[in-house]
Design a protein around this motif. Structure first.
Motif, mmCIF file in Angstrom:
data_model
loop_
_atom_site.group_PDB
_atom_site.id
_atom_site.type_symbol
_atom_site.label_atom_id
_atom_site.label_comp_id
_atom_site.label_asym_id
_atom_site.label_seq_id
_atom_site.Cartn_x
_atom_site.Cartn_y
_atom_site.Cartn_z
ATOM 1 N N LEU A 274 -0.134 -0.313 6.528
ATOM 2 C CA LEU A 274 1.158 -0.188 5.848
ATOM 3 C C LEU A 274 0.996 -0.952 4.693
ATOM 4 O O LEU A 274 1.643 -0.488 3.589
ATOM 5 C CB LEU A 274 1.859 -0.924 6.870
ATOM 6 N N HIS B 28 -0.390 1.307 1.769
ATOM 7 C CA HIS B 28 0.525 2.456 1.555
ATOM 8 C C HIS B 28 1.530 1.795 0.587
ATOM 9 O O HIS B 28 1.888 2.394 -0.544
ATOM 10 C CB HIS B 28 1.104 2.868 2.606
ATOM 11 N N ASP C 89 -2.656 -1.021 12.045
ATOM 12 C CA ASP C 89 -1.553 -0.653 11.590
ATOM 13 C C ASP C 89 -0.871 -1.438 10.380
ATOM 14 O O ASP C 89 -0.208 -0.822 9.342
ATOM 15 C CB ASP C 89 -0.237 -0.770 12.663
#
Length: 242
Positions: free
Chosen positions: A135, A138, A131
């Motif tokens: 993140l 992104h 995760d």
């Protein structure tokens, strides 16, 4: 501010490095370091073949020789430690982590400029690497290379936050500090938190980055690490008395 003194070579030599992550860990917390090594640090995305480099920042200044040899052995075995010998090894619980954070930010700004992001965690923090990696990728894809990016939790404190509690939001912080904004704050003399004239009244609250996870983009890191304010604050903390 440039971290002085010799330290073992950084393990973060990946050419395409998404995140350089420093875990602040006092010498005595071997079990915590091992817990991180055996859990999230085993992820495929962490290590020499991954895009995330994780290492432990240990203060070793004036460390007794037997403890220093143990620290060097641990570093040689695992290859994931930086030894900060400009910070006294048994610094206080308040000053030690803060000085270590300043050292790490300065080190990273000089030695890890190839990392897109630089982060700091506590040595009892557990990370979900997939995760976190998703993140950061992104965010990196969606902002300018010169953008100031901070990722992490922010809390709020009145003045003298270590004696007057904190809050997770601004409204809560106002309520927490209500009693000492309207009355002079008095503390027992042995705490040595106030001068001869007392502590006065609380001011604030002020925003505060929670240390269990702090991630800075490279431009923001440079702005912080090369600021004269950082060196000044670290000198004040290093010479302050509890």
């Amino acid at each position: 501010m440039r971290p002085g003194g010799p330290q073992l070579a950084s393990p973060c030599r990946q050419h395409d490095l998404l995140l350089a992550l420093g875990s602040i860990s006092p010498p005595e917390y071997t079990a915590r370091r091992m817990a991180q090594r055996l859990t999230w640090m085993t992820s495929d995305d962490v290590g020499p073949s991954g895009s995330i480099c994780a290492m432990f920042i240990m203060r070793t200044g004036m460390m007794p020789q037997p403890l220093m040899l143990a620290a060097e052995r641990e570093s040689a075995v695992y290859g994931d430690m930086l030894l900060a010998n400009t910070i006294v090894w048994n610094e206080t619980r308040v000053r030690g982590p803060t000085l270590s954070l300043g050292w790490w930010l300065s080190y990273a700004s000089h030695e890890l400029r190839h990392a897109r992001f630089v982060g700091k965690i506590d040595d009892d923090t557990y990370l979900h690497i997939p995760d976190l990696s998703a993140l950061l990728r992104h965010v990196h894809a969606g902002v300018s290379p010169s953008a100031y990016v901070y990722l992490g939790v922010l809390t709020y404190y009145p003045r003298l936050f270590d004696k007057t509690m904190h809050a997770w939001g601004l409204n809560q912080a106002w309520n927490v500090g209500k009693w000492c904004r309207s009355n002079d704050l008095t503390l027992p003399a042995h705490l040595k938190a106030c001068g001869p004239s007392g502590c006065g009244r609380c001011i604030g609250p002020f925003i505060f980055a929670s240390g269990f996870l702090i991630v800075l983009s490279q431009p923001l890191l440079a702005s912080v690490a090369f600021s004269p304010s950082l060196e000044s604050e670290m000198q004040v903390i290093a010479t302050d008395c509890d």
